[in-house]
Design an enzyme around this catalytic site. Structure first.
Site, PDB file in Angstrom:
ATOM      1  N   LEU A  33       0.823  -1.221   0.000  1.00  0.00           N
ATOM      2  CA  LEU A  33       0.000   0.000   0.000  1.00  0.00           C
ATOM      3  C   LEU A  33       0.853   1.266   0.000  1.00  0.00           C
ATOM      4  O   LEU A  33       0.370   2.338   0.368  1.00  0.00           O
ATOM      5  CB  LEU A  33      -1.019   0.001   1.151  1.00  0.00           C
ATOM      6  CG  LEU A  33      -2.039  -1.159   1.118  1.00  0.00           C
ATOM      7  CD1 LEU A  33      -3.052  -1.025   2.269  1.00  0.00           C
ATOM      8  CD2 LEU A  33      -2.800  -1.218  -0.213  1.00  0.00           C
ATOM      9  N   ASP A  51       5.452  -6.312   2.618  1.00  0.00           N
ATOM     10  CA  ASP A  51       6.475  -6.053   1.608  1.00  0.00           C
ATOM     11  C   ASP A  51       6.969  -7.394   1.063  1.00  0.00           C
ATOM     12  O   ASP A  51       7.317  -8.287   1.849  1.00  0.00           O
ATOM     13  CB  ASP A  51       7.619  -5.295   2.307  1.00  0.00           C
ATOM     14  CG  ASP A  51       8.655  -4.787   1.330  1.00  0.00           C
ATOM     15  OD1 ASP A  51       8.819  -5.396   0.252  1.00  0.00           O
ATOM     16  OD2 ASP A  51       9.306  -3.785   1.662  1.00  0.00           O
ATOM     17  N   THR A 118       8.622  -4.192 -19.195  1.00  0.00           N
ATOM     18  CA  THR A 118       8.262  -2.897 -19.768  1.00  0.00           C
ATOM     19  C   THR A 118       8.949  -2.637 -21.103  1.00  0.00           C
ATOM     20  O   THR A 118      10.065  -3.140 -21.350  1.00  0.00           O
ATOM     21  CB  THR A 118       8.636  -1.768 -18.779  1.00  0.00           C
ATOM     22  OG1 THR A 118       8.492  -0.504 -19.435  1.00  0.00           O
ATOM     23  CG2 THR A 118      10.056  -1.875 -18.283  1.00  0.00           C
ATOM     24  N   TYR A 142      14.926   2.636 -14.306  1.00  0.00           N
ATOM     25  CA  TYR A 142      13.687   1.848 -14.233  1.00  0.00           C
ATOM     26  C   TYR A 142      13.771   0.672 -15.209  1.00  0.00           C
ATOM     27  O   TYR A 142      13.596  -0.497 -14.828  1.00  0.00           O
ATOM     28  CB  TYR A 142      12.479   2.740 -14.537  1.00  0.00           C
ATOM     29  CG  TYR A 142      11.232   1.950 -14.821  1.00  0.00           C
ATOM     30  CD1 TYR A 142      10.708   1.081 -13.869  1.00  0.00           C
ATOM     31  CD2 TYR A 142      10.578   2.054 -16.051  1.00  0.00           C
ATOM     32  CE1 TYR A 142       9.575   0.331 -14.138  1.00  0.00           C
ATOM     33  CE2 TYR A 142       9.444   1.306 -16.323  1.00  0.00           C
ATOM     34  CZ  TYR A 142       8.952   0.445 -15.360  1.00  0.00           C
ATOM     35  OH  TYR A 142       7.834  -0.301 -15.639  1.00  0.00           O
ATOM     36  N   PHE A 170       3.488  -1.669 -22.997  1.00  0.00           N
ATOM     37  CA  PHE A 170       3.705  -0.344 -23.569  1.00  0.00           C
ATOM     38  C   PHE A 170       2.893   0.638 -22.707  1.00  0.00           C
ATOM     39  O   PHE A 170       2.953   0.540 -21.494  1.00  0.00           O
ATOM     40  CB  PHE A 170       3.408  -0.393 -25.077  1.00  0.00           C
ATOM     41  CG  PHE A 170       4.586  -1.037 -25.789  1.00  0.00           C
ATOM     42  CD1 PHE A 170       4.927  -2.376 -25.541  1.00  0.00           C
ATOM     43  CD2 PHE A 170       5.416  -0.310 -26.615  1.00  0.00           C
ATOM     44  CE1 PHE A 170       6.054  -2.967 -26.114  1.00  0.00           C
ATOM     45  CE2 PHE A 170       6.546  -0.894 -27.200  1.00  0.00           C
ATOM     46  CZ  PHE A 170       6.858  -2.222 -26.941  1.00  0.00           C
ATOM     47  N   ARG A 283      10.891  16.406 -21.885  1.00  0.00           N
ATOM     48  CA  ARG A 283      11.161  15.752 -20.610  1.00  0.00           C
ATOM     49  C   ARG A 283      12.296  14.770 -20.878  1.00  0.00           C
ATOM     50  O   ARG A 283      12.329  14.161 -21.940  1.00  0.00           O
ATOM     51  CB  ARG A 283       9.883  14.991 -20.225  1.00  0.00           C
ATOM     52  CG  ARG A 283       9.775  14.516 -18.828  1.00  0.00           C
ATOM     53  CD  ARG A 283       8.438  13.831 -18.605  1.00  0.00           C
ATOM     54  NE  ARG A 283       8.299  12.574 -19.338  1.00  0.00           N
ATOM     55  CZ  ARG A 283       7.306  11.709 -19.151  1.00  0.00           C
ATOM     56  NH1 ARG A 283       6.362  11.979 -18.280  1.00  0.00           N
ATOM     57  NH2 ARG A 283       7.239  10.602 -19.839  1.00  0.00           N
ATOM     58  N   GLY A 285      14.640  11.570 -21.297  1.00  0.00           N
ATOM     59  CA  GLY A 285      14.465  10.117 -21.412  1.00  0.00           C
ATOM     60  C   GLY A 285      13.275   9.642 -22.230  1.00  0.00           C
ATOM     61  O   GLY A 285      12.915   8.469 -22.146  1.00  0.00           O
TER      62      GLY A 285
HETATM   63  N1  UFG Z   1       3.559  13.800 -21.436  1.00  0.00           N
HETATM   64  C1  UFG Z   1       3.298  15.139 -21.659  1.00  0.00           C
HETATM   65  N2  UFG Z   1       2.778  15.855 -20.616  1.00  0.00           N
HETATM   66  C2  UFG Z   1       2.510  15.322 -19.392  1.00  0.00           C
HETATM   67  C3  UFG Z   1       2.776  13.967 -19.190  1.00  0.00           C
HETATM   68  C4  UFG Z   1       3.301  13.217 -20.230  1.00  0.00           C
HETATM   69  O1  UFG Z   1       3.532  15.669 -22.738  1.00  0.00           O
HETATM   70  O2  UFG Z   1       2.064  16.061 -18.504  1.00  0.00           O
HETATM   71  C5  UFG Z   1       4.111  13.013 -22.540  1.00  0.00           C
HETATM   72  C6  UFG Z   1       5.451  12.391 -22.250  1.00  0.00           C
HETATM   73  O3  UFG Z   1       6.507  13.295 -22.456  1.00  0.00           O
HETATM   74  C7  UFG Z   1       5.445  11.228 -23.245  1.00  0.00           C
HETATM   75  C8  UFG Z   1       3.956  10.808 -23.279  1.00  0.00           C
HETATM   76  O4  UFG Z   1       3.234  11.927 -22.787  1.00  0.00           O
HETATM   77  O5  UFG Z   1       5.805  11.704 -24.512  1.00  0.00           O
HETATM   78  C9  UFG Z   1       3.637   9.607 -22.421  1.00  0.00           C
HETATM   79  O6  UFG Z   1       4.169   9.839 -21.109  1.00  0.00           O
HETATM   80  P1  UFG Z   1       3.706   9.020 -19.827  1.00  0.00           P
HETATM   81  O7  UFG Z   1       4.376   9.618 -18.637  1.00  0.00           O
HETATM   82  O8  UFG Z   1       2.213   8.900 -19.822  1.00  0.00           O
HETATM   83  O9  UFG Z   1       4.262   7.542 -20.105  1.00  0.00           O
HETATM   84  P2  UFG Z   1       5.746   7.063 -20.460  1.00  0.00           P
HETATM   85  O10 UFG Z   1       5.748   6.786 -21.945  1.00  0.00           O
HETATM   86  O11 UFG Z   1       6.800   7.963 -19.941  1.00  0.00           O
HETATM   87  O12 UFG Z   1       5.905   5.732 -19.614  1.00  0.00           O
HETATM   88  C10 UFG Z   1       4.930   4.724 -19.559  1.00  0.00           C
HETATM   89  C11 UFG Z   1       5.097   4.014 -18.217  1.00  0.00           C
HETATM   90  C12 UFG Z   1       6.443   3.349 -18.144  1.00  0.00           C
HETATM   91  C13 UFG Z   1       6.638   2.458 -19.349  1.00  0.00           C
HETATM   92  C14 UFG Z   1       6.398   3.197 -20.644  1.00  0.00           C
HETATM   93  C15 UFG Z   1       6.447   2.224 -21.796  1.00  0.00           C
HETATM   94  O13 UFG Z   1       4.960   4.934 -17.142  1.00  0.00           O
HETATM   95  O14 UFG Z   1       6.493   2.587 -16.949  1.00  0.00           O
HETATM   96  O15 UFG Z   1       5.115   3.812 -20.622  1.00  0.00           O
HETATM   97  O16 UFG Z   1       6.161   2.835 -23.021  1.00  0.00           O
HETATM   98  F1  UFG Z   1       7.909   1.997 -19.364  1.00  0.00           F
END
Ligand code: UFG
Length: 331
Positions: A33, A51, A118, A142, A170, A283, A285
């Site tokens: 939790l 845990d 992932t 991660y 994804f 952002r 990465g």
């Molecule tokens: N984004 C924005 N604005 C925001 C939030 C996100 O533009 O406020 C963009 C990000 O830059 C990215 C896209 O939306 O281009 C998706 O971002 P998310 O944070 O929704 O998801 P991620 O692709 O970073 O990551 C997710 C999971 C990871 C996983 C990955 C696999 O959180 O655990 O998908 O594709 F590894």
């Protein structure tokens, strides 16, 4: 036979517990939790708070539930940006947590595990769509922590006969269609929930991180999959192992990409709200595009995703957001 679901109070875990219970399976849930919600867990599942790295606790869970023959493991941290700042938190909870779990599973003789991996294990893909055999070169802790978990499982399969299925997700989005369980992170960092918070009026505007990527409209392209369909893939993977098959890894995605701008447009259409948005700096990465080749899961596991339309996925998430603007605090 019973399934032990670790992290069953989290976003994808709770949907999987729900689907398992609906299908009449006996389900035992363990969740610390720390990020999960007790209210997300189906009432017909047996719940333990603790845990997975606590071996005494885990031995007790297995001893009290001798019917457990398979484990589904969701109990990990999953924020890319946080992992860049706190890598040890990820290697400790995710990778060391897995070692401790496998030690106990080996002791008690439970030899099947389905585990959340992932798309982040692939890093910057060289070709699209991404196949399971493509190089895995993570660009963040991660993804590295999850790749290490996959490798550890490979060796414990050879040495100890613990069979595994690694499911490489994804981008997960959506909620149970009746609106009773959904996505509730604190802080929220994912695109769709943030877009819907703006639509619901609990957040002022969306920031789109970068509009100069090498994609048709300059914003990142991602492949979205619904947690119901992920849940079904986990259940199929447990049955695949129960049938005596060898360890394996599968991508889970829709094989269709949507840019961040396309998600915003679709959310405006579904919600009927203007959803103000501004362009912000990139952002760290974020790869340009991540799209899964997921035909292997369809062929080998018989996976048939139901939510193949982004508007349908957004509709389910919107229902959850409208009925739970403060997440599980509203239940
Ligand atoms: N984004 C924005 N604005 C925001 C939030 C996100 O533009 O406020 C963009 C990000 O830059 C990215 C896209 O939306 O281009 C998706 O971002 P998310 O944070 O929704 O998801 P991620 O692709 O970073 O990551 C997710 C999971 C990871 C996983 C990955 C696999 O959180 O655990 O998908 O594709 F590894």
């Amino acid at each position: 036979m019973a399934v032990l679901v670790l992290g069953g109070a989290g976003y994808i875990g709770s949907h999987t517990v729900d689907r398992l219970v609906e299908k009449g399976d006996e389900v035992v849930v363990v969740d610390s939790l720390v990020t999960g919600h007790r209210a997300a867990v189906n009432d017909n599942a047996k719940f333990y708070q603790g845990d997975i790295a606590d071996k005494t606790f885990m031995r007790k869970v297995f001893a009290e539930n001798p019917a457990i023959d398979a484990v589904i493991h969701f109990a990990a941290f999953s924020l890319v940006a946080e992992s860049m700042k706190k890598p040890l938190k990820y290697f400790d909870n995710n990778t060391a947590g897995m070692i401790s779990l496998l030690e106990v599973m080996n002791e008690v003789g439970v030899k099947r595990i389905v585990f959340s991996s992932t798309a982040a294990t692939y890093g910057i893909p060289e070709t699209m769509p991404i196949k399971e055999t493509d190089p895995q070169k993570p660009i963040n802790p991660y993804g590295e922590s999850k790749l290490a978990m996959e490798k550890i499982m490979h060796w414990t399969d050879l040495a100890n006969g613990i069979k595994f299925v690694a499911l490489r997700y994804f981008n997960v989005a959506g909620a149970k269609p009746d609106g009773s369980i959904g996505e509730d992170h604190n802080p929220e960092t994912h695109l769709l929930p943030i877009v819907l918070q703006v639509a619901a009026g609990t957040r002022e505007k969306l920031q789109i991180f970068g509009d100069d990527y090498n994609t048709p409209d300059g914003t990142n392209v991602r492949d979205y999959v619904h947690p119901f369909d992920l849940a079904d893939a986990h259940i199929l993977a447990v049955n695949y192992l129960r049938d005596g098959n060898e360890s394996n890894a599968f991508n889970l995605g829709s094989s269709t990409g949507f840019s961040n701008m396309e998600i915003l447009k679709a959310a405006r259409e579904v919600t009927g709200k203007p959803i103000p948005a501004v362009t912000a700096p990139r952002r760290g990465g974020d790869p340009d595009t991540l799209i899964a080749a997921s035909d292997k899961a369809r062929k080998v596991l018989g996976w048939k995703p139901e939510f193949d339309d982004i508007h349908k996925i957004i509709e389910t998430a919107w229902k959850w957001h409208q009925t739970h603007p403060n997440g599980y605090a509203d239940r």
